[in-house]
Design an enzyme around this catalytic site. Structure first.
Site, mmCIF file in Angstrom:
data_model
loop_
_atom_site.group_PDB
_atom_site.id
_atom_site.type_symbol
_atom_site.label_atom_id
_atom_site.label_comp_id
_atom_site.label_asym_id
_atom_site.label_seq_id
_atom_site.Cartn_x
_atom_site.Cartn_y
_atom_site.Cartn_z
ATOM 1 N N CYS A 100 -53.723 -11.045 128.679
ATOM 2 C CA CYS A 100 -54.168 -12.322 128.106
ATOM 3 C C CYS A 100 -53.736 -13.516 128.942
ATOM 4 O O CYS A 100 -53.743 -14.657 128.473
ATOM 5 C CB CYS A 100 -53.677 -12.468 126.671
ATOM 6 S SG CYS A 100 -54.512 -11.356 125.542
ATOM 7 N N HIS B 200 -41.664 -10.710 125.728
ATOM 8 C CA HIS B 200 -42.834 -10.442 126.574
ATOM 9 C C HIS B 200 -43.361 -11.783 127.090
ATOM 10 O O HIS B 200 -44.409 -12.261 126.652
ATOM 11 C CB HIS B 200 -43.890 -9.721 125.726
ATOM 12 C CG HIS B 200 -45.008 -9.093 126.501
ATOM 13 N ND1 HIS B 200 -46.197 -8.721 125.924
ATOM 14 C CD2 HIS B 200 -45.112 -8.751 127.812
ATOM 15 C CE1 HIS B 200 -46.993 -8.189 126.840
ATOM 16 N NE2 HIS B 200 -46.360 -8.195 127.991
ATOM 17 N N TYR C 44 -48.745 7.023 134.183
ATOM 18 C CA TYR C 44 -49.280 5.667 134.236
ATOM 19 C C TYR C 44 -48.225 4.589 133.955
ATOM 20 O O TYR C 44 -47.530 4.642 132.930
ATOM 21 C CB TYR C 44 -50.442 5.469 133.236
ATOM 22 C CG TYR C 44 -50.839 4.025 133.227
ATOM 23 C CD1 TYR C 44 -51.618 3.504 134.251
ATOM 24 C CD2 TYR C 44 -50.317 3.152 132.280
ATOM 25 C CE1 TYR C 44 -51.883 2.153 134.323
ATOM 26 C CE2 TYR C 44 -50.575 1.786 132.343
ATOM 27 C CZ TYR C 44 -51.363 1.295 133.367
ATOM 28 O OH TYR C 44 -51.605 -0.038 133.445
ATOM 29 N N ARG D 195 -54.340 -1.830 138.351
ATOM 30 C CA ARG D 195 -53.184 -2.722 138.558
ATOM 31 C C ARG D 195 -52.756 -2.762 140.017
ATOM 32 O O ARG D 195 -53.043 -1.853 140.792
ATOM 33 C CB ARG D 195 -51.995 -2.192 137.733
ATOM 34 C CG ARG D 195 -52.256 -2.141 136.223
ATOM 35 C CD ARG D 195 -51.617 -3.282 135.521
ATOM 36 N NE ARG D 195 -52.060 -3.400 134.127
ATOM 37 C CZ ARG D 195 -51.604 -4.348 133.313
ATOM 38 N NH1 ARG D 195 -50.710 -5.215 133.723
ATOM 39 N NH2 ARG D 195 -52.056 -4.441 132.071
ATOM 40 N N ASP E 111 -43.979 -11.409 133.245
ATOM 41 C CA ASP E 111 -44.205 -10.473 132.131
ATOM 42 C C ASP E 111 -43.057 -10.407 131.125
ATOM 43 O O ASP E 111 -43.307 -10.276 129.936
ATOM 44 C CB ASP E 111 -44.455 -9.067 132.698
ATOM 45 C CG ASP E 111 -45.115 -8.129 131.694
ATOM 46 O OD1 ASP E 111 -46.133 -8.522 131.091
ATOM 47 O OD2 ASP E 111 -44.602 -7.014 131.491
ATOM 48 N N ARG F 252 -51.138 2.112 128.609
ATOM 49 C CA ARG F 252 -50.102 2.472 127.648
ATOM 50 C C ARG F 252 -50.750 3.133 126.435
ATOM 51 O O ARG F 252 -51.882 2.822 126.071
ATOM 52 C CB ARG F 252 -49.333 1.232 127.191
ATOM 53 C CG ARG F 252 -48.373 0.680 128.235
ATOM 54 C CD ARG F 252 -47.590 -0.500 127.706
ATOM 55 N NE ARG F 252 -48.448 -1.639 127.471
ATOM 56 C CZ ARG F 252 -48.926 -2.019 126.301
ATOM 57 N NH1 ARG F 252 -48.592 -1.365 125.200
ATOM 58 N NH2 ARG F 252 -49.719 -3.051 126.198
ATOM 59 N N LYS G 9 -41.501 -1.848 130.044
ATOM 60 C CA LYS G 9 -41.638 -2.060 128.608
ATOM 61 C C LYS G 9 -40.619 -1.250 127.802
ATOM 62 O O LYS G 9 -40.080 -1.716 126.803
ATOM 63 C CB LYS G 9 -43.070 -1.751 128.154
ATOM 64 C CG LYS G 9 -44.126 -2.676 128.772
ATOM 65 C CD LYS G 9 -43.779 -4.094 128.513
ATOM 66 C CE LYS G 9 -44.639 -5.207 129.064
ATOM 67 N NZ LYS G 9 -45.933 -5.114 129.578
ATOM 68 N N SER H 14 -50.738 -8.422 126.189
ATOM 69 C CA SER H 14 -51.141 -7.772 127.431
ATOM 70 C C SER H 14 -52.557 -8.201 127.825
ATOM 71 O O SER H 14 -53.445 -8.278 126.979
ATOM 72 C CB SER H 14 -51.089 -6.255 127.259
ATOM 73 O OG SER H 14 -49.778 -5.870 126.913
HETATM 74 P P1 GTP Z 1 -50.216 -7.831 131.304
HETATM 75 O O1 GTP Z 1 -49.796 -7.569 132.699
HETATM 76 O O2 GTP Z 1 -51.030 -6.726 130.715
HETATM 77 O O3 GTP Z 1 -49.070 -8.183 130.402
HETATM 78 O O4 GTP Z 1 -51.293 -9.053 131.342
HETATM 79 P P2 GTP Z 1 -51.167 -10.623 131.593
HETATM 80 O O5 GTP Z 1 -50.833 -11.304 130.314
HETATM 81 O O6 GTP Z 1 -50.295 -10.902 132.752
HETATM 82 O O7 GTP Z 1 -52.689 -11.038 131.917
HETATM 83 P P3 GTP Z 1 -53.368 -11.532 133.288
HETATM 84 O O8 GTP Z 1 -52.816 -12.823 133.770
HETATM 85 O O9 GTP Z 1 -53.355 -10.409 134.240
HETATM 86 O O10 GTP Z 1 -54.863 -11.820 132.802
HETATM 87 C C1 GTP Z 1 -55.664 -10.826 132.243
HETATM 88 C C2 GTP Z 1 -57.103 -11.258 132.178
HETATM 89 O O11 GTP Z 1 -57.236 -12.534 131.564
HETATM 90 C C3 GTP Z 1 -57.749 -11.384 133.542
HETATM 91 O O12 GTP Z 1 -59.015 -10.779 133.498
HETATM 92 C C4 GTP Z 1 -57.885 -12.864 133.760
HETATM 93 O O13 GTP Z 1 -58.990 -13.157 134.566
HETATM 94 C C5 GTP Z 1 -58.040 -13.404 132.346
HETATM 95 N N1 GTP Z 1 -57.493 -14.787 132.250
HETATM 96 C C6 GTP Z 1 -56.260 -15.180 132.616
HETATM 97 N N2 GTP Z 1 -56.092 -16.522 132.437
HETATM 98 C C7 GTP Z 1 -57.266 -16.960 131.926
HETATM 99 C C8 GTP Z 1 -57.725 -18.257 131.517
HETATM 100 O O14 GTP Z 1 -57.024 -19.260 131.583
HETATM 101 N N3 GTP Z 1 -58.998 -18.317 131.023
HETATM 102 C C9 GTP Z 1 -59.801 -17.222 130.944
HETATM 103 N N4 GTP Z 1 -61.031 -17.368 130.454
HETATM 104 N N5 GTP Z 1 -59.401 -15.982 131.321
HETATM 105 C C10 GTP Z 1 -58.149 -15.858 131.805
HETATM 106 C C1 SPV Z 2 -48.752 -4.695 129.559
HETATM 107 O O1 SPV Z 2 -49.563 -3.866 129.100
HETATM 108 O O2 SPV Z 2 -48.295 -5.635 128.871
HETATM 109 C C2 SPV Z 2 -48.339 -4.589 130.970
HETATM 110 C C3 SPV Z 2 -48.712 -3.391 131.708
HETATM 111 O O3 SPV Z 2 -47.654 -5.465 131.467
HETATM 112 S S1 SPV Z 2 -47.695 -2.042 131.329
HETATM 113 O O4 SPV Z 2 -46.613 -1.985 132.316
HETATM 114 O O5 SPV Z 2 -48.523 -0.849 131.401
HETATM 115 O O6 SPV Z 2 -47.117 -2.205 130.021
HETATM 116 MN MN MN Z 3 -47.262 -7.158 129.940
#
Ligand code: GTP
Ligand code: SPV
Ligand code: MN
Length: 598
Positions: free
Chosen positions: A255, A231, A202, A382, A282, A74, A211, A253
């Site tokens: 996290c 979110h 993208y 992704r 999400d 984004r 979003k 994002s």
């Molecule tokens: P978006 O799709 O961008 O909104 O991201 P998201 O919030 O769904 O994040 P996602 O669960 O994909 O995690 C992103 C990164 O955080 C990955 O590299 C994970 O390995 C890491 N991660 C997730 N949960 C944990 C955790 O409990 N501990 C640690 N150390 N890392 C974590």
């Molecule tokens: C985020 O960035 O919070 C996502 C991926 O979930 S996107 O759809 O690119 O916003």
């Molecule tokens: Mn997201």
């Protein structure tokens, strides 16, 4: 132009006629979402190289796509809220005058579909016909967008039937143009329920239901109509008695939302009969139910999840979900068996691999400090996968009434300061806790990674109006929910002096959710601190964990000096948000400072 249109809705036909005249395609195709039509589009995308069909034995109906190298996340700097006044968008958003924006965008979009096909995608955010749901139509010249939207949203003519002659639908125009970074714009027009996105291909920039609609436009709709677009993931925790309690969690994002939403309880919990069900990973749309509780639906139909780091230990459910019907974007392509690979999938980095840029990858050159240029998969690569393929998908996923929420959890990526978990004193203080969230930036958005920035409710890039008014909306909602969820804050990312994460995270986050639910049911005491209620270390279940009570103590510590530093940073942020920050939030901030100074 539309002799055989699947709708007679005059607002739909007028808008489409106008936009199609503008972009001037060779051909117009209505997307009905049928398997036959989608299969033909997959084949066409493969014939042009837009997508690659992967090993059908190992990954049935899975495809690989690479975006342009300048188009991998984004672009918050090029995302605009085009409300009538700059004040309405507020200082945390980029703003453009709507008339000027339309003129500029129409100029870029003009004739941009020449020699191409226009695809009209009617889709629903939320189960078709649910009182929570909203309809949208996206006009795009990208098959990749069509194929992703078919996974991420509910696409089909039943959306149009359900819409009837109503004007309550969101207009979305996407033009790939030349993928020119200098002319890339993601513009939301809240007063017109309209989104225009140009020069990108993208994810979050072009899958306009996500979003752009479900957060930026929907946050405006929710404010007007008395509900919330957030979110947030939604998960259900089933206890050994078979009762399920639902939790929403807002993390910025990349996290950990997808990971938490699909968590597998540690053995100690699984043995007792605990189960976790994923409703969404999400976005949550939340409304007050007749019972005075807050109810949530996930408006999406699939997951657009971060690939790197996903493996059979960190998130086996996500990995299983991607084993069929999935589109992979910007991951490594393993040539020997025509599969995919990303950093953190396993220890078998492939020798014969094409990286996300489409070049031969040299695994010996991998450098943690320069992941973008040395990884097989882009850090923000992704998977787009169907929710229904997730082994732990909740049976309430399609329930038009949603699920009742017991707890709301905020969380960020903080190496220091924020403890593992704490509970707010109530809705008002909880809204304040959300408003002061901060997190280190990630690869999900273009720009520097690892910088702490304030990210209220994980919504900084997604609130489609003035952030101060958004804070007020949270406070107002509190008065409309007699049985409001309890509000918590978590941090999985505290590090030791060597920079290693102290808390094991992932499945073990169940231990923290357990404490949260016990608090919701008044089953456990807590220590009242300056920032909120913090657990007694003994109350975090560490059975089976290689971690000491002292370490838990440490993870739960509240360092007043670093919190007071944070308070200064919050003051600066509030000042930046400006005079629409509610007085109540300033009172909460003052009270926090006083408690910390005592
Ligand atoms: P978006 O799709 O961008 O909104 O991201 P998201 O919030 O769904 O994040 P996602 O669960 O994909 O995690 C992103 C990164 O955080 C990955 O590299 C994970 O390995 C890491 N991660 C997730 N949960 C944990 C955790 O409990 N501990 C640690 N150390 N890392 C974590
Ligand atoms: C985020 O960035 O919070 C996502 C991926 O979930 S996107 O759809 O690119 O916003
Ligand atoms: Mn997201």
């Amino acid at each position: 132009m539309f002799a055989n249109a699947p709708t007679k809705n005059p607002t739909v036909l007028a808008w489409l006629e106008d936009k199609i005249k503008l972009v001037n395609p060779d051909k117009v195709v209505w997307i009905d979402g049928s398997e036959e039509q989608i299969e033909a589009l997959r084949a066409e995308a493969c014939s042009t190289g837009e997508m690659t069909k992967l090993n059908q034995e190992l990954l049935p109906d899975c495809y690989l796509h690479r975006t342009a190298v300048n188009d991998v996340a984004r672009v918050e700097g090029r995302t605009f809220i085009c409300s009538a006044t700059k004040e309405e968008a507020g200082p945390t958003n980029n703003w453009m005058d709507p008339n000027e924006a339309y003129e500029m965008l129409y100029d870029i979009a003009k004739d941009s579909y020449k020699g191409r096909t226009a695809y009209i995608i009617p889709y629903s955010m939320g189960p078709v016909g649910s009182p929570f749901s909203k309809a949208g139509i996206e006009l795009t010249d990208s098959i990749y967008v069509v194929l992703n939207m078919v996974i991420m949203t509910r696409v089909g003519f039943n959306v149009l039937d359900n819409l009837g002659d109503s004007d309550d639908w969101v207009r979305g125009l996407h033009c790939r143009c030349q993928i020119d970074e200098e002319k890339r714009y993601i513009c939301q027009f809240p007063q017109d329920n309209t989104i225009i996105s140009v020069n990108s291909g993208y994810g979050g920039n072009v899958l306009l239901g996500k979003k752009c609609f479900a957060l930026r436009i929907a946050s405006n709709q929710g404010r007007k109509e008395g509900w919330m677009a957030e979110h947030m993931l939604i998960l259900g925790i089933e206890n050994p008695q078979g009762e399920v309690k639902y939790i929403c969690a807002a993390f910025p994002s990349a996290c950990g939302k997808t990971n938490l939403a699909m968590l597998i309880p540690p053995e100690e919990y699984a043995k007792k009969g605990y189960k976790v069900w994923c409703v969404g990973d999400d976005i949550a749309w939340l409304r007050v139910g007749k019972d005075g509780r807050l109810w949530a639906i996930n408006p999406e139909n699939g997951f657009f999840g971060v690939a790197p780091g996903t493996n059979d230990k960190s998130n086996p459910n996500a990995l299983a979900t991607t084993m069929r019907d999935t589109i992979f974007t910007n991951v490594g392509h393993v040539l020997d068996d025509n599969t995919v690979w990303w950093e953190g999938l396993n220890d078998n980095a492939p020798d014969n691999c094409i990286n996300w840029k489409g070049e031969k990858w040299d695994k010996t050159k991998y450098d943690k400090k320069d992941k973008v240029n040395t990884s097989a998969a882009h850090p923000n690569s992704r998977f787009t996968a169907l929710a229904k393929n997730c082994p732990c998908i909740s049976k309430e996923f399609d329930n038009p009434a949603g699920v009742p929420i017991s707890a709301i959890v905020f969380g960020g990526r903080r190496a220091k300061t924020a403890p593992l978990v704490y509970q707010s004193f109530g809705w008002q203080h909880g809204s304040f806790v959300g408003s002061i969230m901060a997190s280190e930036t990630t690869a999900a958005a273009a720009g520097a990674v690892g910088v702490v920035r304030r990210d209220p409710m994980a919504m900084r890039p997604f609130v489609g109006y003035n952030m101060g008014d958004y804070f007020q909306h949270w406070l107002d909602m509190g008065h409309k929910i007699p049985n409001a969820p309890k509000i918590f804050h978590v941090n999985w990312f505290r590090t030791d002096d060597e920079g290693h994460f102290i808390w094991p995270g992932f499945g073990d986050n169940m231990r923290v959710l357990d404490w949260i639910l016990q608090r919701c049911e008044d089953k456990v005491d807590a220590r009242e601190t300056a920032i909120g209620y913090v657990p007694y270390a003994k109350d975090i279940n560490i059975d089976g964990l290689d971690i000491s009570v002292d370490t838990i103590e440490d993870l739960l510590s509240v360092d007043k000096a670093s919190w007071l530093e944070d308070v200064e940073n919050i003051k600066a942020f509030y000042a930046q948000v400006g005079d629409r920050v509610p007085a109540t939030m300033y009172e909460e901030l003052k009270a926090l400072e006083e408690r910390l100074s005592k």
